[in-house]
Each structure stands twice: as structure tokens, then as C-alpha cells.
Design a protein around this motif. Structure first.
Motif, short mmCIF file in Angstrom:
data_model
loop_
_atom_site.label_atom_id
_atom_site.label_comp_id
_atom_site.label_asym_id
_atom_site.label_seq_id
_atom_site.Cartn_x
_atom_site.Cartn_y
_atom_site.Cartn_z
N VAL A 45 71.79 69.05 53.42
CA VAL A 45 71.88 70.32 54.11
C VAL A 45 72.61 70.11 55.43
O VAL A 45 72.45 69.08 56.09
N THR A 46 73.41 71.11 55.80
CA THR A 46 74.03 71.11 57.13
C THR A 46 73.56 72.35 57.86
O THR A 46 73.65 73.46 57.33
N LEU A 95 73.35 81.12 63.30
CA LEU A 95 72.73 80.00 62.62
C LEU A 95 73.25 79.99 61.19
O LEU A 95 73.29 81.04 60.54
N GLU A 96 73.68 78.82 60.72
CA GLU A 96 74.13 78.67 59.34
C GLU A 96 73.43 77.47 58.72
O GLU A 96 73.31 76.43 59.36
N VAL A 97 72.99 77.63 57.49
CA VAL A 97 72.42 76.53 56.72
C VAL A 97 73.19 76.45 55.41
O VAL A 97 73.18 77.39 54.62
N THR A 98 73.87 75.33 55.19
CA THR A 98 74.70 75.13 54.02
C THR A 98 74.03 74.13 53.08
O THR A 98 73.56 73.08 53.52
N ASP A 99 73.99 74.47 51.79
CA ASP A 99 73.46 73.57 50.77
C ASP A 99 74.44 73.56 49.60
O ASP A 99 75.32 74.42 49.52
N PRO A 100 74.29 72.60 48.67
CA PRO A 100 75.29 72.46 47.61
C PRO A 100 75.14 73.37 46.40
O PRO A 100 75.99 73.32 45.51
N HIS A 152 82.02 73.83 46.60
CA HIS A 152 80.74 74.16 45.96
C HIS A 152 79.73 74.50 47.03
O HIS A 152 79.85 74.13 48.18
N GLY A 153 78.71 75.19 46.64
CA GLY A 153 77.61 75.48 47.55
C GLY A 153 77.71 76.84 48.20
O GLY A 153 78.54 77.67 47.84
N LYS A 154 76.80 77.04 49.13
CA LYS A 154 76.73 78.32 49.84
C LYS A 154 76.24 78.08 51.25
O LYS A 154 75.66 77.04 51.56
N ALA A 193 75.10 89.09 49.55
CA ALA A 193 75.80 87.97 48.93
C ALA A 193 77.30 88.23 49.05
O ALA A 193 77.75 89.36 48.99
N GLY A 194 78.04 87.16 49.21
CA GLY A 194 79.49 87.32 49.28
C GLY A 194 80.04 86.86 50.60
O GLY A 194 79.52 85.96 51.23
N ARG A 195 81.06 87.52 51.06
CA ARG A 195 81.76 87.09 52.28
C ARG A 195 81.05 87.59 53.52
O ARG A 195 80.43 88.62 53.52
#
Length: 146
Positions: A51-52, A65-70, A110-112, A141-143
Motif C-alpha cells: 500500500v502507498t 489523502l490517497e491510499v493506493t493498492d494493487p 494495475h490497482g486503484k 468510481a472512475g476518474r
């Protein structure tokens, strides 16, 4: 606008408290939102998922705040109702109540990234923004609609 803080970690219950400590300077609302988002990764994707977490403030005082996962498929979906005796299921409702904006963005790979923005309050903490459309915000969901 560049992130002021970037944390790269493997999502585990123990790391959630570390994220809160690392984001203490951003205030309790940002800490709460970050811990809820990282906890969602642990609960829905499993322990040890990379996670980032990124946090920054813009010139107007808004904190992002952003949380990125694969995993691009595991989208956050608020539960319609949570019983009084249930121990979980309120995290996205909390984010919805605290955030001025909330959403999901899919990157070129990949990921979101699940993101939220909080307005600066009078004491420097984030507070929810109430618009003509009402106090609640819905995850999209989306951009990123910026």
C-alpha cells in the motif's frame, strides 16, 4: 502539487497504528480516514498487501489523502445499514461524513487509488463541507473529478 508525506508499507493491523502516528501532524480526521482506508485493504485484500499512502495540503488549506493498492476490482462500497451490535462496517460512512470529496481512481497500471479531501477547519483540523446538495458525499468510481 506534490505529496508532503508518502508512506509505503505492507498492510497489516500493526501498520495501521503506525500510519496514524506518521500522520499525526495532519490532525485526527486525516488520521482516522487513513486508518480506515488501510484497514479496508487488510480486511478486503488480506494482510501483507503493498500500500502507498500519500497526504498533502494545497494552498487553500484542503488536505488530500490517497491510499493506493494493487487490486483494481475491490472497490470500496458503503454498507446500506450496520446493526448496533456489529463490530465493523462503519468506516466508509465515517469517510463520507468527514470528507468534502471522496472517490476512486484507476491508474494507468494495475490497482486503484481511494482518495478523499478534507477542508481545513478553524483550528487547523479538517472538517466536513456542507454544500447545497447536502452534507453527505458518495464514493465515485472512475476518474478524479477535479
Amino acid at each position: 502539487m506534490r505529496p508532503d508525506t508518502t508512506l509505503e508499507l505492507l498492510a497489516t493491523p500493526a501498520e495501521v497504528s503506525g500510519v496514524r502516528r506518521a500522520l499525526r501532524a495532519y490532525g485526527a480526521d486525516v488520521q482516522l480516514c487513513a486508518s480506515e482506508l488501510v484497514t479496508n485493504v487488510v480486511q478486503h485484500l488480506g494482510e501483507g498487501v503493498p500500500v502507498t499512502v500519500r497526504v498533502w495540503c494545497d494552498d487553500g488549506g484542503r488536505t488530500r489523502l490517497e491510499v493506493t493498492d494493487p487490486d483494481p476490482r475491490a472497490l470500496p462500497v458503503p454498507r446500506a445499514s450496520v446493526g448496533a451490535d456489529e463490530e465493523s462496517g462503519r468506516g466508509l460512512a465515517l469517510l463520507d461524513a468527514l470528507a468534502a470529496r471522496l472517490g476512486v481512481a484507476h491508474g494507468p497500471g494495475h490497482g486503484k487509488t481511494v482518495w478523499c479531501e478534507l477542508e481545513a477547519g478553524p483550528g487547523g483540523g479538517a472538517v466536513p463541507v456542507v454544500s447545497a446538495g447536502g452534507p453527505g458525499r458518495t464514493a465515485t468510481a472512475g476518474r478524479d473529478p477535479r
